[in-house]
Design an enzyme around this catalytic site. Structure first.
Site, PDB file in Angstrom:
ATOM      1  N   ASN A   8       0.875  -1.173   0.000  1.00 33.04           N
ATOM      2  CA  ASN A   8       0.000   0.000   0.000  1.00 33.04           C
ATOM      3  C   ASN A   8       0.912   1.223   0.000  1.00 33.04           C
ATOM      4  O   ASN A   8       1.449   1.602   1.042  1.00 33.04           O
ATOM      5  CB  ASN A   8      -0.881  -0.043   1.257  1.00 33.04           C
ATOM      6  CG  ASN A   8      -1.921   1.046   1.259  1.00 33.04           C
ATOM      7  OD1 ASN A   8      -1.848   1.986   0.457  1.00 33.04           O
ATOM      8  ND2 ASN A   8      -2.877   0.948   2.151  1.00 33.04           N
ATOM      9  N   ARG A  90      -2.041  -1.991  -3.971  1.00 37.53           N
ATOM     10  CA  ARG A  90      -3.293  -1.244  -3.820  1.00 37.53           C
ATOM     11  C   ARG A  90      -3.210  -0.004  -4.696  1.00 37.53           C
ATOM     12  O   ARG A  90      -2.249   0.760  -4.623  1.00 37.53           O
ATOM     13  CB  ARG A  90      -3.470  -0.834  -2.364  1.00 37.53           C
ATOM     14  CG  ARG A  90      -4.688   0.009  -2.183  1.00 37.53           C
ATOM     15  CD  ARG A  90      -4.542   0.969  -1.056  1.00 37.53           C
ATOM     16  NE  ARG A  90      -5.698   1.842  -1.017  1.00 37.53           N
ATOM     17  CZ  ARG A  90      -5.724   2.996  -0.367  1.00 37.53           C
ATOM     18  NH1 ARG A  90      -4.668   3.417   0.273  1.00 37.53           N
ATOM     19  NH2 ARG A  90      -6.803   3.727  -0.379  1.00 37.53           N
ATOM     20  N   HIS A 179     -12.465   2.788  -1.117  1.00 33.53           N
ATOM     21  CA  HIS A 179     -12.474   1.743  -0.072  1.00 33.53           C
ATOM     22  C   HIS A 179     -13.069   0.428  -0.580  1.00 33.53           C
ATOM     23  O   HIS A 179     -13.541  -0.394   0.218  1.00 33.53           O
ATOM     24  CB  HIS A 179     -13.325   2.141   1.157  1.00 33.53           C
ATOM     25  CG  HIS A 179     -12.821   3.319   1.911  1.00 33.53           C
ATOM     26  ND1 HIS A 179     -13.669   4.237   2.499  1.00 33.53           N
ATOM     27  CD2 HIS A 179     -11.571   3.723   2.211  1.00 33.53           C
ATOM     28  CE1 HIS A 179     -12.961   5.161   3.111  1.00 33.53           C
ATOM     29  NE2 HIS A 179     -11.677   4.885   2.952  1.00 33.53           N
ATOM     30  N   LEU A 208     -15.969   2.992   8.484  1.00 32.53           N
ATOM     31  CA  LEU A 208     -15.907   4.257   9.210  1.00 32.53           C
ATOM     32  C   LEU A 208     -14.529   4.411   9.837  1.00 32.53           C
ATOM     33  O   LEU A 208     -14.256   3.895  10.925  1.00 32.53           O
ATOM     34  CB  LEU A 208     -16.995   4.306  10.294  1.00 32.53           C
ATOM     35  CG  LEU A 208     -18.427   4.007   9.833  1.00 32.53           C
ATOM     36  CD1 LEU A 208     -19.392   4.072  11.007  1.00 32.53           C
ATOM     37  CD2 LEU A 208     -18.864   4.971   8.735  1.00 32.53           C
ATOM     38  N   GLY A 211     -11.107   8.279   6.898  1.00 31.83           N
ATOM     39  CA  GLY A 211     -11.946   8.393   5.696  1.00 31.83           C
ATOM     40  C   GLY A 211     -13.120   7.449   5.919  1.00 31.83           C
ATOM     41  O   GLY A 211     -12.938   6.404   6.537  1.00 31.83           O
ATOM     42  N   ARG A 240     -12.584  15.627   6.152  1.00 37.31           N
ATOM     43  CA  ARG A 240     -13.332  15.926   4.910  1.00 37.31           C
ATOM     44  C   ARG A 240     -14.789  16.227   5.227  1.00 37.31           C
ATOM     45  O   ARG A 240     -15.391  15.590   6.087  1.00 37.31           O
ATOM     46  CB  ARG A 240     -13.256  14.736   3.953  1.00 37.31           C
ATOM     47  CG  ARG A 240     -11.889  14.535   3.378  1.00 37.31           C
ATOM     48  CD  ARG A 240     -11.871  13.344   2.439  1.00 37.31           C
ATOM     49  NE  ARG A 240     -10.664  12.571   2.643  1.00 37.31           N
ATOM     50  CZ  ARG A 240     -10.577  11.256   2.526  1.00 37.31           C
ATOM     51  NH1 ARG A 240     -11.628  10.547   2.177  1.00 37.31           N
ATOM     52  NH2 ARG A 240      -9.452  10.643   2.742  1.00 37.31           N
ATOM     53  N   GLU A 381      -7.787  -5.442   4.223  1.00 36.52           N
ATOM     54  CA  GLU A 381      -7.564  -5.163   2.803  1.00 36.52           C
ATOM     55  C   GLU A 381      -6.324  -5.893   2.286  1.00 36.52           C
ATOM     56  O   GLU A 381      -6.293  -6.348   1.144  1.00 36.52           O
ATOM     57  CB  GLU A 381      -7.419  -3.654   2.587  1.00 36.52           C
ATOM     58  CG  GLU A 381      -8.741  -2.932   2.807  1.00 36.52           C
ATOM     59  CD  GLU A 381      -8.584  -1.455   3.094  1.00 36.52           C
ATOM     60  OE1 GLU A 381      -8.812  -0.665   2.187  1.00 36.52           O
ATOM     61  OE2 GLU A 381      -8.235  -1.097   4.241  1.00 36.52           O
TER      62      GLU A 381
HETATM   63  P1  AMP Z   1      -8.720   4.424  10.443  1.00 45.29           P
HETATM   64  O1  AMP Z   1      -8.639   5.529   9.447  1.00 45.29           O
HETATM   65  O2  AMP Z   1      -9.480   3.238   9.974  1.00 45.29           O
HETATM   66  O3  AMP Z   1      -7.394   4.072  11.052  1.00 45.29           O
HETATM   67  O4  AMP Z   1      -9.604   5.015  11.679  1.00 45.29           O
HETATM   68  C1  AMP Z   1      -9.197   6.132  12.433  1.00 45.29           C
HETATM   69  C2  AMP Z   1     -10.361   6.568  13.314  1.00 45.29           C
HETATM   70  O5  AMP Z   1     -10.712   5.502  14.198  1.00 45.29           O
HETATM   71  C3  AMP Z   1     -10.018   7.762  14.191  1.00 45.29           C
HETATM   72  O6  AMP Z   1     -11.085   8.693  14.181  1.00 45.29           O
HETATM   73  C4  AMP Z   1      -9.896   7.144  15.564  1.00 45.29           C
HETATM   74  O7  AMP Z   1     -10.246   8.043  16.578  1.00 45.29           O
HETATM   75  C5  AMP Z   1     -10.910   6.025  15.492  1.00 45.29           C
HETATM   76  N1  AMP Z   1     -10.646   5.063  16.556  1.00 45.29           N
HETATM   77  C6  AMP Z   1      -9.621   4.196  16.670  1.00 45.29           C
HETATM   78  N2  AMP Z   1      -9.692   3.527  17.844  1.00 45.29           N
HETATM   79  C7  AMP Z   1     -10.796   3.982  18.479  1.00 45.29           C
HETATM   80  C8  AMP Z   1     -11.423   3.699  19.727  1.00 45.29           C
HETATM   81  N3  AMP Z   1     -10.910   2.796  20.562  1.00 45.29           N
HETATM   82  N4  AMP Z   1     -12.553   4.366  20.037  1.00 45.29           N
HETATM   83  C9  AMP Z   1     -13.065   5.287  19.203  1.00 45.29           C
HETATM   84  N5  AMP Z   1     -12.526   5.602  18.018  1.00 45.29           N
HETATM   85  C10 AMP Z   1     -11.408   4.963  17.654  1.00 45.29           C
END
Ligand code: AMP
Length: 395
Positions: A8, A90, A179, A208, A211, A240, A381
């Site tokens: 990636n 990717r 995604h 979620l 992004g 965003r 992924e």
């Molecule tokens: P990603 O882009 O998939 O790595 O997700 C990042 C998002 O996941 C950020 O907004 C983090 O705050 C949220 N996140 C990760 N761990 C937690 C958690 N234990 N509780 C709430 N949000 C989380």
């Protein structure tokens, strides 16, 4: 044993994971960060929790990959380069051309470069990395796995914008989504968990993370998704804006004295979403730990926008069997999952608080009598990429 590496690559980073195939065992993974900047960070995790890390200037992807391959040998993770028989890359934008993962020959790599118009920060860096692999591992099969491929099955009704059709015909102005590899992985995993053929299921997949995007998947086929021509559209994200009225751009540019539309788009990409709303952070955890009323509003808006997309996709699918949560927020945020689902109890969807009280663990989190199942599925992924390489290796 034959090995496949899932890559990636971003403009200044390179994340990778090395698998024994076909057993799908992860034997090493790592990341090179700050490529092109001083003090790049090169990390490999392998074996029984062992870690190799070095901080040094790594000016380009060429050196990053060279170092990676040499270090895999030095750490005895591989005995020779020949063991790496497949590399899955990717790729952010596959346009309308790449409807599925594809073996990348010179002609295909050129196409990836030509699609840079749709992903100017990503596609050129990705094409560069593929060329380095071609050079350093000439016997390895290079496969492109595209973020957009899963969404190429959307019908015209859902991918066309309501603008003059000639803009689509002449300039390919349409919804592409993003995604896709994550949505595809969790949709298939959900079918396995529910013990039903995917062809019989109507699923809404919610990726979620920083992004975020939501997809409507009918019989294993994506029929609609929340991201648009670029990943700026859809629900509120970390930085965003998600969907907004385009007329607001002209109004705000005048108010802010901006003359270049790129500066306005930059604000929508980098200074909006949870960060813009709260004025505190783009990170969900920071907002949940804050007493600031603006943080609360940002959280409520996030839940509201996700709920609205789920609601509209129940209509697009004319029903739904399961809603799936994945990525950083979807996998870990117990309160946000509950908040989203509790606001949609009208169609008999109910979270089981005990089952939901878990982070990053695959399971069904709805009550036994919930009319719609709710699933938590950690996305993978990289595994999907390695599987696609394997499938094309044996073709
Ligand atoms: P990603 O882009 O998939 O790595 O997700 C990042 C998002 O996941 C950020 O907004 C983090 O705050 C949220 N996140 C990760 N761990 C937690 C958690 N234990 N509780 C709430 N949000 C989380």
């Amino acid at each position: 044993m034959e090995k496949t590496i899932a890559i990636n690559a971003g403009s200044s980073s390179l994340k990778w994971q090395l698998y024994n195939m076909p057993s799908e065992e992860v034997i090493a993974k790592g990341i090179v960060e700050r490529i092109g900047l001083p003090d790049s960070i090169f990390t490999i995790k392998y074996g029984d929790g062992e870690k190799y890390e070095v901080v040094q200037d790594i000016p380009d992807h060429d050196l990053a990959i060279n170092m990676l391959l040499e270090q895999l040998k030095a750490l005895h993770i591989i005995a020779s380069f020949d063991e790496i028989t497949g590399a899955g890359h990717r790729i952010v934008a596959g346009g309308e051309h790449f409807k599925e993962s594809a073996v990348l020959n010179d002609e295909q790599i050129k196409l990836v470069e030509e699609l840079a118009e749709f992903a100017p920060l990503h596609n050129p860096a990705e094409a560069k990395v593929i060329r380095v692999f071609q050079k350093l591992l000439p016997k390895t099969l290079n496969v492109g796995v595209f973020d957009t491929s899963f969404h190429t099955t959307m019908p015209e009704v859902n991918f066309l914008y309501s603008i003059p059709t000639e803009y689509y015909e002449k300039f390919q102005a349409r919804k592409y989504g993003a995604h896709g590899t994550s949505h595809r992985y969790v949709a298939h995993r959900a079918a396995e968990m529910l013990g039903k053929p995917i062809e019989e299921l109507k699923l809404i997949t919610c990726h979620l993370g920083n992004g975020a995007s939501i997809s409507a998947v009918d019989g294993g086929v994506c029929v609609d998704t929340s991201m648009g021509f670029t990943p700026l559209a859809g629900v509120t994200m970390g930085t965003r804006s998600g969907d907004i009225d385009p007329s607001l751009l002209a109004y705000l540019m005048e108010k802010l004295g901006l003359t270049d539309i790129k500066d306005m788009i930059d604000i929508l990409n980098k200074k909006s979403g949870l960060l813009g709303l709260s004025g505190i952070s783009s990170d969900m955890r920071d907002l949940e730990h804050s007493d600031d009323p603006k943080a609360k509003v940002a959280l409520d808006i996030f839940a509201d926008r996700v709920r609205k997309y789920i609601g509209s996709y129940v209509t697009v699918l004319n029903g739904v069997d399961a809603i799936i949560f994945t990525a950083g927020i979807g996998e870990n945020d117990v309160a946000m999952r509950k908040n989203i689902i509790d606001g949609m109890s009208w169609f008999g969807c109910q979270i089981d608080d005990e089952k939901n009280n878990v982070r990053g663990q695959e399971r069904i989190i709805s009550t036994d009598d919930s009319s719609v199942k709710v699933l938590l599925i950690p996305t993978d992924e990289e595994l999907m990429i390695a599987r696609d390489v394997e499938a094309l290796k044996t073709k």
